[in-house]
Design a protein around this motif. Structure first.
Motif, mmCIF file in Angstrom:
data_model
loop_
_atom_site.group_PDB
_atom_site.id
_atom_site.type_symbol
_atom_site.label_atom_id
_atom_site.label_comp_id
_atom_site.label_asym_id
_atom_site.label_seq_id
_atom_site.Cartn_x
_atom_site.Cartn_y
_atom_site.Cartn_z
ATOM 1 N N VAL A 122 0.836 -1.201 0.000
ATOM 2 C CA VAL A 122 0.000 0.000 0.000
ATOM 3 C C VAL A 122 0.872 1.252 0.000
ATOM 4 C CG1 VAL A 122 -1.801 1.279 1.207
ATOM 5 C CG2 VAL A 122 -1.884 -1.225 1.145
ATOM 6 N N ASN A 123 1.933 1.236 0.781
ATOM 7 C CA ASN A 123 2.834 2.385 0.798
ATOM 8 C C ASN A 123 3.487 2.607 -0.565
ATOM 9 O OD1 ASN A 123 3.467 3.810 3.584
ATOM 10 N ND2 ASN A 123 2.961 1.675 4.028
ATOM 11 N N LEU A 124 3.829 1.525 -1.248
ATOM 12 C CA LEU A 124 4.413 1.657 -2.587
ATOM 13 C C LEU A 124 3.444 2.382 -3.516
ATOM 14 C CD1 LEU A 124 6.192 -1.219 -4.563
ATOM 15 C CD2 LEU A 124 4.771 0.480 -5.691
ATOM 16 N N VAL A 125 2.177 1.929 -3.506
ATOM 17 C CA VAL A 125 1.192 2.567 -4.383
ATOM 18 C C VAL A 125 0.968 4.015 -3.978
ATOM 19 C CG1 VAL A 125 -1.189 2.493 -5.209
ATOM 20 C CG2 VAL A 125 0.082 0.364 -4.882
ATOM 21 N N ALA A 126 0.865 4.271 -2.678
ATOM 22 C CA ALA A 126 0.615 5.634 -2.216
ATOM 23 C C ALA A 126 1.762 6.564 -2.597
ATOM 24 C CB ALA A 126 0.406 5.643 -0.704
ATOM 25 N N GLN A 127 2.992 6.100 -2.404
ATOM 26 C CA GLN A 127 4.143 6.963 -2.637
ATOM 27 C C GLN A 127 4.507 7.086 -4.116
ATOM 28 O OE1 GLN A 127 5.716 8.868 -0.292
ATOM 29 N NE2 GLN A 127 4.052 8.164 1.023
ATOM 30 N N SER A 128 4.233 6.069 -4.906
ATOM 31 C CA SER A 128 4.560 6.139 -6.334
ATOM 32 C C SER A 128 3.357 6.624 -7.144
ATOM 33 C CB SER A 128 5.005 4.765 -6.835
ATOM 34 O OG SER A 128 5.261 4.806 -8.231
ATOM 35 N N TRP A 129 2.300 5.838 -7.188
ATOM 36 C CA TRP A 129 1.117 6.257 -7.943
ATOM 37 C C TRP A 129 0.513 7.519 -7.336
ATOM 38 C CZ3 TRP A 129 -3.899 7.276 -6.798
ATOM 39 C CH2 TRP A 129 -4.774 7.437 -7.885
ATOM 40 N N GLY A 130 0.400 7.550 -6.009
ATOM 41 C CA GLY A 130 -0.240 8.677 -5.352
ATOM 42 C C GLY A 130 0.483 9.987 -5.579
ATOM 43 N N ARG A 131 1.802 9.956 -5.450
ATOM 44 C CA ARG A 131 2.565 11.194 -5.643
ATOM 45 C C ARG A 131 2.451 11.695 -7.081
ATOM 46 N NH1 ARG A 131 6.945 9.899 -3.055
ATOM 47 N NH2 ARG A 131 6.398 11.100 -1.197
ATOM 48 N N ALA A 132 2.317 10.769 -8.015
ATOM 49 C CA ALA A 132 2.249 11.163 -9.428
ATOM 50 C C ALA A 132 0.848 11.574 -9.862
ATOM 51 C CB ALA A 132 2.740 10.002 -10.307
ATOM 52 N N ASN A 133 -0.179 11.163 -9.119
ATOM 53 C CA ASN A 133 -1.545 11.348 -9.619
ATOM 54 C C ASN A 133 -2.474 12.150 -8.729
ATOM 55 O OD1 ASN A 133 -1.901 9.484 -12.189
ATOM 56 N ND2 ASN A 133 -0.615 8.347 -10.748
ATOM 57 N N LEU A 134 -2.093 12.392 -7.483
ATOM 58 C CA LEU A 134 -2.966 13.122 -6.572
ATOM 59 C C LEU A 134 -2.593 14.599 -6.538
ATOM 60 C CD1 LEU A 134 -3.111 10.601 -3.587
ATOM 61 C CD2 LEU A 134 -4.908 11.049 -5.274
ATOM 62 N N GLY A 135 -3.610 15.426 -6.436
ATOM 63 C CA GLY A 135 -3.377 16.863 -6.372
ATOM 64 C C GLY A 135 -4.313 17.534 -5.387
ATOM 65 N N VAL A 136 -4.263 18.847 -5.359
ATOM 66 C CA VAL A 136 -5.048 19.640 -4.408
ATOM 67 C C VAL A 136 -6.537 19.369 -4.589
ATOM 68 C CG1 VAL A 136 -5.633 21.978 -3.654
ATOM 69 C CG2 VAL A 136 -3.282 21.433 -4.355
ATOM 70 N N GLY A 137 -7.193 19.011 -3.480
ATOM 71 C CA GLY A 137 -8.630 18.807 -3.500
ATOM 72 C C GLY A 137 -9.083 17.443 -3.957
ATOM 73 N N ASP A 138 -8.160 16.610 -4.446
ATOM 74 C CA ASP A 138 -8.544 15.249 -4.838
ATOM 75 C C ASP A 138 -8.961 14.448 -3.608
ATOM 76 O OD1 ASP A 138 -8.046 15.678 -7.501
ATOM 77 O OD2 ASP A 138 -6.016 14.844 -7.453
ATOM 78 N N GLU A 139 -9.786 13.420 -3.850
ATOM 79 C CA GLU A 139 -10.315 12.629 -2.741
ATOM 80 C C GLU A 139 -9.942 11.161 -2.855
ATOM 81 O OE1 GLU A 139 -14.229 15.426 -1.782
ATOM 82 O OE2 GLU A 139 -14.493 13.386 -2.594
#
Length: 428
Positions: A122-139
């Motif tokens: 889960v941390n891998l996905v959060a730190q790799s996919w999440g950092r690349a795809n999440l932005g301000v106000g996303d849920e």
């Protein structure tokens, strides 16, 4: 697996239980139990009854032998050597990946990434996919039934990316509130994090349907399968999950090894989370290029002995009829639920239909840790505390509870011994 067929006997139920035993069955639990040496020891002068499978499962002799053989005969690093031992170790390692792919229902071994466990996945996905795809106000929608490992990583990346973690509430019986879930989905939803089976309530959400709804909004779905893979067959293709994670030690394999499944097109677009050996193609001070999947997400030396054990565990599962094993566990769970209902003052948390054998409860005024200690004195191992699922317990207005969690090698006699001990605790 051959041997005497096993039926759940009606006469094993406590006299005051309304449990009805199945009329037939074909799962040979005694043959399975013979493969697990740790089931045959004593604790505090009593035969051990292991009801802490939600924390970790025991390992069959085939797994301990595989790990021992790796260290005694075949110890070598993988992928890098041209010598015989390196080739042999690499073959075992990649066969372990093939077994994991088979377990999850994917034919593409490039979609199977080795990690230390569900938490790291889960941390891998959060730190790799999440950092690349999440932005301000996303849920990020996270169910209230989640283990902390599928909540805290999303809180960390949400804070960094200025996104929001939004809980999917529970119904009183432990099911996820599907009406609330539909209302929460919107064009800001980027990811939905779901358990496939709750470690504290036993709930099995309708993951395929929830995934389909999330996809209509363009959101990705990560499924925590840590508690699911040992209890029933999983097919990531049918679920259409974007990510699926599980830990080896919850499915009769060693600790320190786990699997992250990800759809190829998603994994290929994700930047590496960690850098180092094994994950590179070429390196210079000017430019580094990365290895193809899955190795680009597996920096450094992996847990090779752990993969040898995982291979053995999944092959062992492959010798069993998973359908009859699942049916047996379902029958045993129903029996245990009914038997526990005979204990005065016992409150069961989570009564959703179709739940796995996770039985979390409170007993009158007994403090959970104290009660677990009393049971331990009789050789009965259960878990007490918040079970790394504090929001789920908070939904029931409690901070701590006792959990008895079943596996395919548990028996009616195990349940009866637990229930008798609880009756004694009430009467004391």
């Amino acid at each position: 697996m051959t041997g005497t067929r096993y039926w759940l006997p009606t006469q094993s139920a406590p006299a005051t239980s309304s449990a009805s035993a199945p009329s037939s069955g074909a799962f040979d639990v005694e043959a399975v139990r013979r493969d697990f040496p740790q089931l045959h020891r004593e604790v505090n002068g009593h035969p051990l009854i292991w009801l802490d499978n939600g924390a970790t499962t025991f390992k069959p002799r085939q797994v301990t032998e595989a790990v021992g053989e790796h260290y005694a005969r075949d110890a070598s690093n993988v992928h890098r050597g041209a010598h015989t031992l390196a080739k042999q170790a690499t073959q075992v390692y990649e066969e372990g990946r093939e077994e994991a792919a088979k377990l999850l229902g994917t034919r593409d071994t490039g979609e199977v990434v080795f990690v230390r466990g569900t938490t790291e996945a889960v941390n891998l996905v959060a730190q790799s996919w999440g950092r690349a795809n999440l932005g301000v106000g996303d849920e990020i929608l996270v169910s209230a039934a989640e283990h902390h490992s599928n909540l805290v990583p999303w809180q960390l990346i949400a804070k960094e990316r200025r996104a929001r973690v939004v809980p999917i509430p529970l119904l009183p019986d432990g099911q996820l509130d599907q009406d609330a879930y539909r209302d929460l989905l919107n064009n800001k939803t980027k990811l939905v994090a779901l358990t496939h089976a709750s470690n504290v309530l036993g709930t099995v959400p309708p993951v395929a349907q929830m995934t389909a709804l999330a996809h209509r909004w363009g959101a990705r779905v990560l499924v925590d399968g840590a508690q699911a893979v040992s209890h029933f067959p999983v097919d990531v293709t049918e679920l259409d999950a974007d990510f699926y994670a599980f830990s080896g030690h919850k499915v009769f394999a060693p600790t320190g090894i786990g699997v992250l499944f990800g759809k190829r097109e998603i994994l290929e677009a994700m930047p590496p989370w960690q850098g180092g050996g094994n994950m590179i193609d070429s390196v210079s001070f000017e430019k580094t290029s990365y290895a193809p999947l899955p190795h680009r997400l597996e920096a450094g030396t992996g847990h090779i002995a752990g993969v040898a054990g995982l291979r053995a565990a999944l092959r062992y599962l492959g010798t069993l009829n998973r359908k009859t094993a699942t049916e047996y566990e379902e029958q045993l769970t129903a029996y245990a639920t009914s038997a526990l209902s005979t204990v005065p003052g016992l409150r069961l948390l989570g009564t959703a239909p179709g739940k796995i054998g996770v039985l979390t409860f409170l007993l009158a005024d007994a403090e959970p840790t104290h009660l677990a200690g009393l049971l331990d004195q009789q050789g009965i191992a259960v878990r007490a505390g918040h079970h790394c699922a504090q929001p789920a317990l908070a939904a029931y207005g409690v901070t701590s509870a006792v959990r008895a969690s079943l596996a395919m090698y548990n028996t009616v006699e195990d349940v009866d011994t637990l229930v008798a001990a609880l009756h004694e605790a009430v009467d004391a």
